[in-house]
Write a protein that holds these residues in place. Structure first.
Motif, PDB file in Angstrom:
ATOM      1  N   THR A  15      33.069  22.599  78.204  1.00 29.41           N
ATOM      2  CA  THR A  15      33.281  22.105  79.764  1.00 29.41           C
ATOM      3  C   THR A  15      33.092  22.766  80.775  1.00 29.41           C
ATOM      4  N   ALA A  16      32.941  24.393  80.394  1.00 25.49           N
ATOM      5  CA  ALA A  16      32.984  25.327  81.799  1.00 25.49           C
ATOM      6  C   ALA A  16      32.601  26.821  80.983  1.00 25.49           C
ATOM      7  N   THR A  17      32.006  27.449  82.006  1.00 30.07           N
ATOM      8  CA  THR A  17      31.852  28.806  81.577  1.00 30.07           C
ATOM      9  C   THR A  17      32.838  29.817  82.529  1.00 30.07           C
ATOM     10  N   GLY A  36      42.426  37.467  91.213  1.00 26.28           N
ATOM     11  CA  GLY A  36      41.319  36.544  91.337  1.00 26.28           C
ATOM     12  C   GLY A  36      42.207  35.284  91.510  1.00 26.28           C
ATOM     13  N   PRO A  37      41.559  34.274  92.039  1.00 29.23           N
ATOM     14  CA  PRO A  37      41.996  32.950  92.020  1.00 29.23           C
ATOM     15  C   PRO A  37      42.257  31.967  90.832  1.00 29.23           C
ATOM     16  N   SER A  38      43.129  31.263  90.735  1.00 27.99           N
ATOM     17  CA  SER A  38      43.016  30.434  89.479  1.00 27.99           C
ATOM     18  C   SER A  38      41.774  29.959  89.084  1.00 27.99           C
ATOM     19  N   GLY A  39      41.503  29.878  87.798  1.00 25.57           N
ATOM     20  CA  GLY A  39      40.242  29.559  87.163  1.00 25.57           C
ATOM     21  C   GLY A  39      39.127  30.436  87.281  1.00 25.57           C
ATOM     22  N   SER A  40      39.563  31.783  87.705  1.00 22.72           N
ATOM     23  CA  SER A  40      38.144  32.502  87.818  1.00 22.72           C
ATOM     24  C   SER A  40      37.918  33.615  86.630  1.00 22.72           C
ATOM     25  N   GLY A  41      38.828  33.420  85.472  1.00 25.09           N
ATOM     26  CA  GLY A  41      38.402  33.919  84.043  1.00 25.09           C
ATOM     27  C   GLY A  41      39.425  34.863  83.840  1.00 25.09           C
ATOM     28  N   LYS A  42      40.584  35.275  84.684  1.00 23.45           N
ATOM     29  CA  LYS A  42      41.299  36.413  84.364  1.00 23.45           C
ATOM     30  C   LYS A  42      42.011  36.340  82.943  1.00 23.45           C
ATOM     31  N   SER A  43      42.492  35.108  82.835  1.00 20.96           N
ATOM     32  CA  SER A  43      43.272  35.088  81.288  1.00 20.96           C
ATOM     33  C   SER A  43      42.443  35.083  80.136  1.00 20.96           C
ATOM     34  N   THR A  44      41.201  34.563  80.394  1.00 19.42           N
ATOM     35  CA  THR A  44      39.862  34.606  79.401  1.00 19.42           C
ATOM     36  C   THR A  44      39.682  35.973  78.841  1.00 19.42           C
TER      37      THR A  44
HETATM   38  P1  ADP Z   1      42.494  32.311  85.494  1.00 16.65           P
HETATM   39  O1  ADP Z   1      42.932  33.006  84.362  1.00 16.65           O
HETATM   40  O2  ADP Z   1      41.800  33.190  86.272  1.00 16.65           O
HETATM   41  O3  ADP Z   1      42.969  31.174  86.035  1.00 16.65           O
HETATM   42  P2  ADP Z   1      41.097  31.226  83.021  1.00 16.65           P
HETATM   43  O4  ADP Z   1      40.422  32.360  82.418  1.00 16.65           O
HETATM   44  O5  ADP Z   1      42.228  30.503  82.472  1.00 16.65           O
HETATM   45  O6  ADP Z   1      41.240  31.474  84.649  1.00 16.65           O
HETATM   46  O7  ADP Z   1      39.931  30.032  83.056  1.00 16.65           O
HETATM   47  C1  ADP Z   1      38.704  30.313  83.393  1.00 16.65           C
HETATM   48  C2  ADP Z   1      37.789  28.810  83.379  1.00 16.65           C
HETATM   49  O8  ADP Z   1      37.582  28.584  81.765  1.00 16.65           O
HETATM   50  C3  ADP Z   1      38.308  27.654  84.014  1.00 16.65           C
HETATM   51  O9  ADP Z   1      37.488  26.946  84.682  1.00 16.65           O
HETATM   52  C4  ADP Z   1      39.042  27.076  82.882  1.00 16.65           C
HETATM   53  O10 ADP Z   1      39.536  25.823  83.090  1.00 16.65           O
HETATM   54  C5  ADP Z   1      38.065  27.315  81.739  1.00 16.65           C
HETATM   55  N1  ADP Z   1      38.972  27.241  80.540  1.00 16.65           N
HETATM   56  C6  ADP Z   1      39.844  28.261  79.916  1.00 16.65           C
HETATM   57  N2  ADP Z   1      40.324  28.113  78.773  1.00 16.65           N
HETATM   58  C7  ADP Z   1      39.648  26.862  78.189  1.00 16.65           C
HETATM   59  C8  ADP Z   1      39.674  26.157  77.202  1.00 16.65           C
HETATM   60  N3  ADP Z   1      40.343  26.516  76.325  1.00 16.65           N
HETATM   61  N4  ADP Z   1      39.079  24.976  76.999  1.00 16.65           N
HETATM   62  C9  ADP Z   1      38.066  24.755  77.921  1.00 16.65           C
HETATM   63  N5  ADP Z   1      37.870  25.631  79.283  1.00 16.65           N
HETATM   64  C10 ADP Z   1      38.889  26.433  79.516  1.00 16.65           C
END
Ligand code: ADP
Length: 221
Positions: A15-17, A36-44
């Motif tokens: 659903t997202a990149t 970076g803002p929420s959703g920018s990919g930091k945790s990933t």
């Molecule tokens: P951040 O840590 O900066 O808030 P994330 O790395 O959590 O950002 O998320 C980056 C994007 O990937 C967001 O759009 C989030 O919704 C999406 N995302 C993260 N984890 C998942 C997952 N397990 N399944 C689907 N989408 C995900």
């Protein structure tokens, strides 16, 4: 060769990149923050650095090992031997004392050693909390236990995801100052994710992410 070398990292979810081609070099002993803002990919990005998640494509070399090619067993060994983790939620075991929570990490690594666990807790300023359970400690104290637990096996890399996210300013400062002291003594590498500029300032270098890309990379001092 840098301690960590990230190349062409892409992470696609159905659903997202989350990551759209990240390149990043991190030197040994460096303290880097990922802003970076929420959703920018930091945790990933942090989760992939820690082998907790795998990329769609790209590579992550840590100290000469491409962790994206390791099988689950080797990855488990790598995490156990080389990495320490601190998260926003403490993930402490509620019915165990502070000392026992640190000993669990020793147990999974090698052999539990109460003396050593107690010494690690003293080191983070918790000599008066050795036999307290998580619910009997403040949020700041619980995060100190987490830091002791993350560092007990001398990891070369500490990965922290919003480690002060649940703390007020005063406790945030205390925990970050503690981390700075330990970092100055032990010289492990730190990668810390935060959306908070106040927290990011403790790092030596800050990269900023936006929409799955690194858009800024600067030395802080
Ligand atoms: P951040 O840590 O900066 O808030 P994330 O790395 O959590 O950002 O998320 C980056 C994007 O990937 C967001 O759009 C989030 O919704 C999406 N995302 C993260 N984890 C998942 C997952 N397990 N399944 C689907 N989408 C995900």
């Amino acid at each position: 060769m840098p301690f960590i070398e990230v190349r062409g990292l892409v992470k696609e979810y159905p659903t997202a990149t989350a990551l759209r081609g990240v390149d990043l070099d991190i030197e040994k002993g460096e303290w880097l923050s990922i802003m970076g803002p929420s959703g920018s990919g930091k945790s990933t990005l942090l989760n992939i650095l820690g082998g907790l998640d795998s990329p769609t494509s790209g590579s992550v070399m840590i100290d000469g090992t491409d962790i994206t090619t390791l099988n689950e067993n080797r990855l488990t060994v790598f995490r156990r031997e080389r990495l320490g983790f601190v998260f926003q939620q403490s993930h402490l075991i509620p019915h165990l004392t502070a000392t026992e929570n640190v000993m669990i990490a020793q147990f999974f690594h090698s052999i539990p050693d109460r003396e050593e666990a107690e010494e690690a807790l003293r080191r983070v300023g918790l000599s008066h909390r050795l036999n307290h359970r998580p619910a009997e400690m403040s949020g700041g104290e619980q995060q100190r236990v987490c830091i002791a637990r993350a560092l007990i096996n001398n990891p070369s890399l500490l990965l922290a995801d919003e480690p002060t996210g649940n703390l007020d300013r005063e406790n945030t400062k205390n925990v970050l100052n503690l981390l700075r002291e330990l970092h100055e003594e032990e010289h492990f590498t730190i990668v810390l994710v935060t959306h908070d500029p106040f927290v990011s300032r403790w790092a030596e270098r800050e990269v900023t992410m936006e929409d799955g890309r690194i858009v800024k990379d600067e030395a802080l001092y």
